[in-house]
Design an enzyme around this catalytic site. Structure first.
Site, PDB file in Angstrom:
ATOM      1  N   ASP A  82       0.879  -1.414   0.045  1.00 34.50           N
ATOM      2  CA  ASP A  82      -0.194  -0.216  -0.154  1.00 34.50           C
ATOM      3  C   ASP A  82       1.019   1.258   0.088  1.00 34.50           C
ATOM      4  O   ASP A  82       0.112   2.521   0.065  1.00 34.50           O
ATOM      5  CB  ASP A  82      -0.888  -0.036   1.138  1.00 34.50           C
ATOM      6  CG  ASP A  82      -1.955  -1.075   1.169  1.00 34.50           C
ATOM      7  OD1 ASP A  82      -2.295  -1.570   0.195  1.00 34.50           O
ATOM      8  OD2 ASP A  82      -2.074  -1.794   2.438  1.00 34.50           O
ATOM      9  N   HIS A  83       2.154   1.126   0.152  1.00 36.86           N
ATOM     10  CA  HIS A  83       2.905   2.026   0.294  1.00 36.86           C
ATOM     11  C   HIS A  83       4.107   2.158  -0.739  1.00 36.86           C
ATOM     12  O   HIS A  83       5.307   1.918  -0.318  1.00 36.86           O
ATOM     13  CB  HIS A  83       3.586   2.275   1.853  1.00 36.86           C
ATOM     14  CG  HIS A  83       4.211   3.700   2.052  1.00 36.86           C
ATOM     15  ND1 HIS A  83       5.538   3.745   1.748  1.00 36.86           N
ATOM     16  CD2 HIS A  83       4.014   4.695   2.703  1.00 36.86           C
ATOM     17  CE1 HIS A  83       6.171   5.040   2.035  1.00 36.86           C
ATOM     18  NE2 HIS A  83       5.025   5.631   2.685  1.00 36.86           N
ATOM     19  N   PHE A  84       3.774   2.223  -1.978  1.00 32.18           N
ATOM     20  CA  PHE A  84       2.430   2.747  -2.673  1.00 32.18           C
ATOM     21  C   PHE A  84       2.252   1.658  -3.583  1.00 32.18           C
ATOM     22  O   PHE A  84       2.948   0.917  -4.166  1.00 32.18           O
ATOM     23  CB  PHE A  84       2.682   4.102  -3.131  1.00 32.18           C
ATOM     24  CG  PHE A  84       3.320   5.255  -2.149  1.00 32.18           C
ATOM     25  CD1 PHE A  84       2.430   5.895  -1.404  1.00 32.18           C
ATOM     26  CD2 PHE A  84       4.637   5.419  -2.131  1.00 32.18           C
ATOM     27  CE1 PHE A  84       2.895   6.789  -0.669  1.00 32.18           C
ATOM     28  CE2 PHE A  84       4.991   6.467  -1.098  1.00 32.18           C
ATOM     29  CZ  PHE A  84       4.216   7.094  -0.490  1.00 32.18           C
TER      30      PHE A  84
END
Lengths: 129, 159
Positions: B33-35
């Site tokens: 999610d990052h990223f």
């Protein structure tokens, strides 16, 4: 290490800028560490460490920022310092300016004793010793 | 398993310095999610890795008797981002330890290149200035945690 008061002020300024992340021009003699410069309790330790390193001095706990006087019930009554407490605090902090605090020794105003000037006075005396 | 952001110690000199490494893997979910489509190791977790390397060094210096808590990140400067597949090396050194606190300096490299400088202040919270009290049990350095440290060859014998 002998230093005059101006030299001490400049070095104290560097210490406070680094420790508190404030700008040069915020560091004035009368600025209070907690109120004006936003210092928190852990910052006081950081400042003490940095002063020791910068000035090559040893600062015993409680000498620059006495923290145990308020814990003595003889020294505090109804949120104000008693005359005896005030005398003790003045004895412990010859480097601080008590003129405002003496008029209204409300414990909540005690942090106002910790100003840039208080530190500069302290290290000036300490480095001259 | 608790929140651990170092893989192992490669050097440990009691009370002086410690080196730990951390391999960044795309199998770590937070990178997804990052990223999305551009995984980067969060700088905050690199600071956590240094806090663990330095915090264990500080804890061991007092035989794990103190509850060592991160109190302030004095400095954290990063040169670039870190991608999966890289290896971080954390070098932490004790600058000063007193009854109430400790200060450490640290450098991080990624695949051998300088990556970050991270300096930290730790509080020994039982000796803090505000006079608060905490549970007697050392919730920072638990028995399980000390067992894990032994596998890293960090001496916990005296604790």
């Amino acid at each position: 290490m002998m230093m005059n008061r101006d030299e001490c002020f400049d070095k104290v300024k560097e210490v406070l800028v680094d420790a508190l992340g404030v700008d040069d021009d915020e560091i004035k003699e009368e600025a209070t560490l907690t109120g004006d410069l936003g210092a928190e309790s852990i910052d006081f330790l950081d400042i003490v460490f940095r002063l020791e390193k910068t000035f090559g001095i040893k600062i015993p706990r409680g000498e620059l920022f006495p923290d145990d006087i308020l814990n003595n019930p003889e020294y505090v009554d109804g949120g104000k310092m008693t005359p005896k407490g005030l005398e003790t605090l003045k004895g412990a902090m010859p480097h601080a300016d008590f003129s405002d605090f003496e008029a209204d020794p409300d414990v909540s105003k005690m942090p106002n004793l910790f100003t840039v000037k208080t530190i500069v006075n302290y290290v000036t005396t300490k480095t001259a010793a | 398993m608790r929140w651990i952001w170092i893989d192992k110690f490669t050097d440990f000199q009691s009370g002086v310095r410690a080196t730990a490494i951390k391999n960044i893997s795309l199998a770590e979910e937070h990178l997804h999610d990052h990223f999305p489509a551009y995984p980067v190791m969060p700088a905050s977790l690199i600071i956590e890795g240094m806090a663990q390397t330095a915090g264990i060094l500080v804890g061991e210096a007092r035989d794990f008797a103190e509850k060592v808590i991160l109190a302030k990140v004095k400095k954290a400067r990063f040169e670039r981002e870190v991608r999966p597949g890289e290896q971080l090396k954390y070098d932490a050194a004790i600058e000063q330890v007193t009854e109430e606190a400790a200060m450490t300096t640290g450098k991080v490299s990624a695949d051998g290149e300088p990556l970050a400088e991270i300096d930290i202040v730790f509080s020994h919270i039982d000796n803090n200035l505000s006079g608060l009290t905490f549970p007697k049990e050392n919730f920072v350095f638990t028995e399980d945690f000390k067992s894990l440290l032994r596998t890293y060859n960090v001496s916990t014998a005296k604790a």
